[in-house]
Write a protein that holds these residues in place. Structure first.
Motif, PDB file in Angstrom:
ATOM      1  N   GLY A   9       9.372  -1.967   1.698  1.00 33.10           N
ATOM      2  CA  GLY A   9       9.782  -1.129   2.769  1.00 33.10           C
ATOM      3  C   GLY A   9       8.614  -1.576   3.929  1.00 33.10           C
ATOM      4  O   GLY A   9       8.515  -2.692   4.240  1.00 33.10           O
ATOM      5  N   SER A  10       8.247  -0.373   4.570  1.00 32.38           N
ATOM      6  CA  SER A  10       7.235  -0.687   5.754  1.00 32.38           C
ATOM      7  C   SER A  10       5.794  -0.720   5.283  1.00 32.38           C
ATOM      8  O   SER A  10       4.898  -0.529   6.210  1.00 32.38           O
ATOM      9  CB  SER A  10       7.305   0.402   6.764  1.00 32.38           C
ATOM     10  OG  SER A  10       8.849   0.423   7.504  1.00 32.38           O
ATOM     11  N   TRP A  11       5.545  -0.848   4.067  1.00 34.00           N
ATOM     12  CA  TRP A  11       4.197  -0.647   3.333  1.00 34.00           C
ATOM     13  C   TRP A  11       3.484  -2.122   2.977  1.00 34.00           C
ATOM     14  O   TRP A  11       3.059  -2.066   1.703  1.00 34.00           O
ATOM     15  CB  TRP A  11       4.098   0.538   2.409  1.00 34.00           C
ATOM     16  CG  TRP A  11       4.881   1.760   2.613  1.00 34.00           C
ATOM     17  CD1 TRP A  11       5.875   2.198   2.111  1.00 34.00           C
ATOM     18  CD2 TRP A  11       4.268   2.881   3.619  1.00 34.00           C
ATOM     19  NE1 TRP A  11       6.416   3.207   2.675  1.00 34.00           N
ATOM     20  CE2 TRP A  11       5.342   3.914   3.530  1.00 34.00           C
ATOM     21  CE3 TRP A  11       3.421   2.837   4.458  1.00 34.00           C
ATOM     22  CZ2 TRP A  11       5.408   4.815   4.412  1.00 34.00           C
ATOM     23  CZ3 TRP A  11       3.373   3.983   5.364  1.00 34.00           C
ATOM     24  CH2 TRP A  11       4.383   4.866   4.992  1.00 34.00           C
ATOM     25  N   LEU A  12       3.282  -2.934   3.760  1.00 39.51           N
ATOM     26  CA  LEU A  12       2.523  -3.982   3.410  1.00 39.51           C
ATOM     27  C   LEU A  12       1.408  -4.302   4.424  1.00 39.51           C
ATOM     28  O   LEU A  12       1.534  -4.324   5.495  1.00 39.51           O
ATOM     29  CB  LEU A  12       3.601  -5.371   3.531  1.00 39.51           C
ATOM     30  CG  LEU A  12       4.325  -5.712   2.310  1.00 39.51           C
ATOM     31  CD1 LEU A  12       5.148  -6.862   2.742  1.00 39.51           C
ATOM     32  CD2 LEU A  12       3.385  -5.786   1.227  1.00 39.51           C
ATOM     33  N   TYR A  33       0.899  -1.177   0.031  1.00 39.31           N
ATOM     34  CA  TYR A  33       0.127  -0.102  -0.036  1.00 39.31           C
ATOM     35  C   TYR A  33       0.773   1.451   0.056  1.00 39.31           C
ATOM     36  O   TYR A  33       0.332   2.159   0.680  1.00 39.31           O
ATOM     37  CB  TYR A  33      -1.152  -0.136   1.304  1.00 39.31           C
ATOM     38  CG  TYR A  33      -0.458   0.197   2.359  1.00 39.31           C
ATOM     39  CD1 TYR A  33      -0.616   1.543   3.105  1.00 39.31           C
ATOM     40  CD2 TYR A  33       0.303  -0.688   3.267  1.00 39.31           C
ATOM     41  CE1 TYR A  33       0.032   1.745   4.426  1.00 39.31           C
ATOM     42  CE2 TYR A  33       0.646  -0.513   4.498  1.00 39.31           C
ATOM     43  CZ  TYR A  33       0.409   0.624   4.928  1.00 39.31           C
ATOM     44  OH  TYR A  33       1.128   0.890   6.366  1.00 39.31           O
ATOM     45  N   GLY A  34       1.979   0.989  -0.722  1.00 40.39           N
ATOM     46  CA  GLY A  34       2.987   2.305  -0.563  1.00 40.39           C
ATOM     47  C   GLY A  34       2.289   3.549  -1.197  1.00 40.39           C
ATOM     48  O   GLY A  34       1.567   3.802  -2.194  1.00 40.39           O
ATOM     49  N   PRO A  35       2.594   4.609  -0.382  1.00 43.69           N
ATOM     50  CA  PRO A  35       1.576   5.950  -0.750  1.00 43.69           C
ATOM     51  C   PRO A  35       2.294   6.645  -1.945  1.00 43.69           C
ATOM     52  O   PRO A  35       3.458   6.542  -2.202  1.00 43.69           O
ATOM     53  CB  PRO A  35       1.624   6.667   0.522  1.00 43.69           C
ATOM     54  CG  PRO A  35       2.894   6.196   1.282  1.00 43.69           C
ATOM     55  CD  PRO A  35       3.244   4.791   0.832  1.00 43.69           C
ATOM     56  N   ASN A  55      11.947   1.981   2.612  1.00 38.48           N
ATOM     57  CA  ASN A  55      11.157   2.446   1.593  1.00 38.48           C
ATOM     58  C   ASN A  55      11.584   2.934   0.270  1.00 38.48           C
ATOM     59  O   ASN A  55      10.787   2.890  -0.603  1.00 38.48           O
ATOM     60  CB  ASN A  55      10.439   3.557   2.280  1.00 38.48           C
ATOM     61  CG  ASN A  55       9.499   3.182   3.554  1.00 38.48           C
ATOM     62  OD1 ASN A  55       9.302   2.023   3.477  1.00 38.48           O
ATOM     63  ND2 ASN A  55       9.394   4.200   4.533  1.00 38.48           N
ATOM     64  N   LYS A  56      12.891   3.105   0.347  1.00 33.82           N
ATOM     65  CA  LYS A  56      13.467   3.585  -1.106  1.00 33.82           C
ATOM     66  C   LYS A  56      13.329   2.480  -2.164  1.00 33.82           C
ATOM     67  O   LYS A  56      13.545   2.932  -3.379  1.00 33.82           O
ATOM     68  CB  LYS A  56      14.721   4.090  -1.142  1.00 33.82           C
ATOM     69  CG  LYS A  56      15.768   2.919  -0.612  1.00 33.82           C
ATOM     70  CD  LYS A  56      17.390   3.441  -0.365  1.00 33.82           C
ATOM     71  CE  LYS A  56      18.384   2.415  -0.007  1.00 33.82           C
ATOM     72  NZ  LYS A  56      19.674   2.743   0.495  1.00 33.82           N
ATOM     73  N   PHE A  57      12.975   1.317  -1.649  1.00 36.93           N
ATOM     74  CA  PHE A  57      12.939   0.129  -2.736  1.00 36.93           C
ATOM     75  C   PHE A  57      11.432   0.045  -3.064  1.00 36.93           C
ATOM     76  O   PHE A  57      11.082  -0.927  -3.874  1.00 36.93           O
ATOM     77  CB  PHE A  57      13.570  -1.068  -2.257  1.00 36.93           C
ATOM     78  CG  PHE A  57      15.209  -0.939  -2.036  1.00 36.93           C
ATOM     79  CD1 PHE A  57      16.125  -0.684  -3.236  1.00 36.93           C
ATOM     80  CD2 PHE A  57      15.652  -1.004  -0.787  1.00 36.93           C
ATOM     81  CE1 PHE A  57      16.937  -0.525  -2.942  1.00 36.93           C
ATOM     82  CE2 PHE A  57      17.078  -0.998  -0.525  1.00 36.93           C
ATOM     83  CZ  PHE A  57      17.789  -0.616  -1.619  1.00 36.93           C
ATOM     84  N   ALA A  58      10.729   0.852  -2.134  1.00 34.80           N
ATOM     85  CA  ALA A  58       9.182   0.437  -2.274  1.00 34.80           C
ATOM     86  C   ALA A  58       8.708   1.151  -3.345  1.00 34.80           C
ATOM     87  O   ALA A  58       9.062   2.244  -3.860  1.00 34.80           O
ATOM     88  CB  ALA A  58       8.510   0.820  -1.186  1.00 34.80           C
TER      89      ALA A  58
END
Length: 375
Positions: free
Chosen positions: A167-170, A82-84, A254-257
């Motif tokens: 990143g932290s967006w799962l 759900y990466g913003p 997050n730079k990889f997201a």
């Protein structure tokens, strides 16, 4: 099931999961984390769950999936990115805008993911004859440590799952099954010496790396807490009106997201940067309409206005004083109390001129205490 048949089944499940919109897939044994009961016991004993009593009430089942379902042999963990589209922290520089956590700016992810999980679980049941149960943060199942065991990522120092790819967006969902499936390799913790997620927290909610104390967490207070926001956390809330993404947003992984490919998980434009001046005017019907299908709707109108008024009190905008005064007579004591605090922040003299009369007419003790400056 023969090894070749199992491999074929897993390949079919992975392909179907991808087609359904899942971005990550992994399998862990149901007993993969024997350390969880003790970790949970210590966290509860320390009081880090705040007043979320349901965590203590379900301690035995929460610590071990087999206590939740005795026949469970394997857990399939699924992740949805759900990466913003934008940095959630950027809006902290715009105090007139209300910040809604990235995960809540569109449809409730429970509603989106659960149907997909059921479809995937049904496929597994048909192919294997095994029993299945699906979970999306709706039962006492500790998805994050199980996702770590299944190789989806690792629990970072902020306690959230971190993925090399997302990143932290799962968002996480799980399928428990009686099938004995081959497990994936657990992902090693890969935070290294980085402490950015801990350092960014405005309330020092992390007593130690990998530990979160909800009693100091702004996400907890704005979403789970039902009473007045404790005074010491009101100014740190700034303009965060639902959740807090700081520790997630600052994660270097997050730079990889990528931005979510799921349109229904992307921000609705009206929820990306809503004005506090508009939000404080919402009646209950307007609140329900604006947040239809969003997780925000679950906290209810009064708690939402409580958060908005805290944001207004932190805005420094005197033009909002009339809207705040209008909420001094709101039917909800929770709203009236937050309005008093906001008025004191924006116009102390006006607050003092209203105090004695308002306090004398107030029937709720917590609101009287707010006028007296006790809370």
């Amino acid at each position: 099931m023969a090894e070749a048949g199992t491999e074929k089944l897993i390949a079919e499940l992975k392909a179907r999961a991808a087609a359904l919109g899942f971005d990550a897939f992994g399998i862990a044994p149901a007993d993969a984390r024997p350390d969880l009961p003790e970790k949970l016991r210590l966290a509860l004993a320390a009081g880090w769950h705040a007043d979320m009593d349901w965590m203590a009430d379900t301690e035995a089942r929460r610590g071990d999936p087999r206590q939740l379902w005795a026949d469970a042999r394997s857990v399939i963990l699924l992740g949805v990115n759900y990466g913003p589209q934008t940095d959630p922290m950027a809006l902290l520089a715009e105090p007139g805008v209300g910040i809604i956590s990235a995960y809540a700016r569109n449809r409730d992810y429970h509603d989106i993911i659960k149907g997909r999980l059921k479809e995937l679980a049904g496929l597994l049941a048909r192919r294997s004859g095994a029993e299945v149960k699906v979970f999306v943060d709706t039962a006492p199942l500790m998805e994050k440590p199980l996702a770590e065991a299944a190789g989806l990522g690792w629990q970072g120092k902020h306690s959230v799952l971190v993925s090399r790819d997302f990143g932290s967006w799962l968002f996480l969902g799980a399928i428990l099954t009686s099938a004995d499936l081959p497990a994936d390799r657990a992902h090693p913790e890969s935070c290294g010496s980085c402490t950015k997620c801990l350092d960014i927290c405005p309330t020092n909610a992390f007593p130690a790396p990998f530990r979160l104390d909800a009693r100091k967490c702004l996400a907890y207070y704005s979403v789970e807490h039902k009473g007045p926001i404790p005074r010491e956390f009101r100014a740190p809330m700034a303009n965060r009106i639902y959740g807090c993404d700081d520790c997630l947003a600052v994660c270097p992984w997050n730079k990889f997201a990528s931005v979510s490919r799921e349109a229904r998980l992307r921000s609705r434009p009206e929820l990306e940067r809503p004005n506090l001046a508009d939000l404080v005017q919402l009646d209950d019907e307007g609140f329900r309409t604006l947040f239809a299908g969003s997780p925000v709707k679950r906290i209810g109108h009064a708690r939402f206005l409580r958060n908005v008024l805290i944001g207004i009190g932190n805005s420094g905008d005197p033009s909002l004083v009339p809207a705040v005064i209008a909420r001094l007579t709101d039917p909800s004591p929770l709203v009236r109390g937050a309005a008093i605090w906001a008025l004191r922040r924006l116009d102390p003299a006006r607050a003092e001129s209203l105090r004695l009369d308002s306090q004398a007419r107030e029937g709720d003790s917590s609101v009287r205490d707010e006028w007296a400056g006790v809370l």
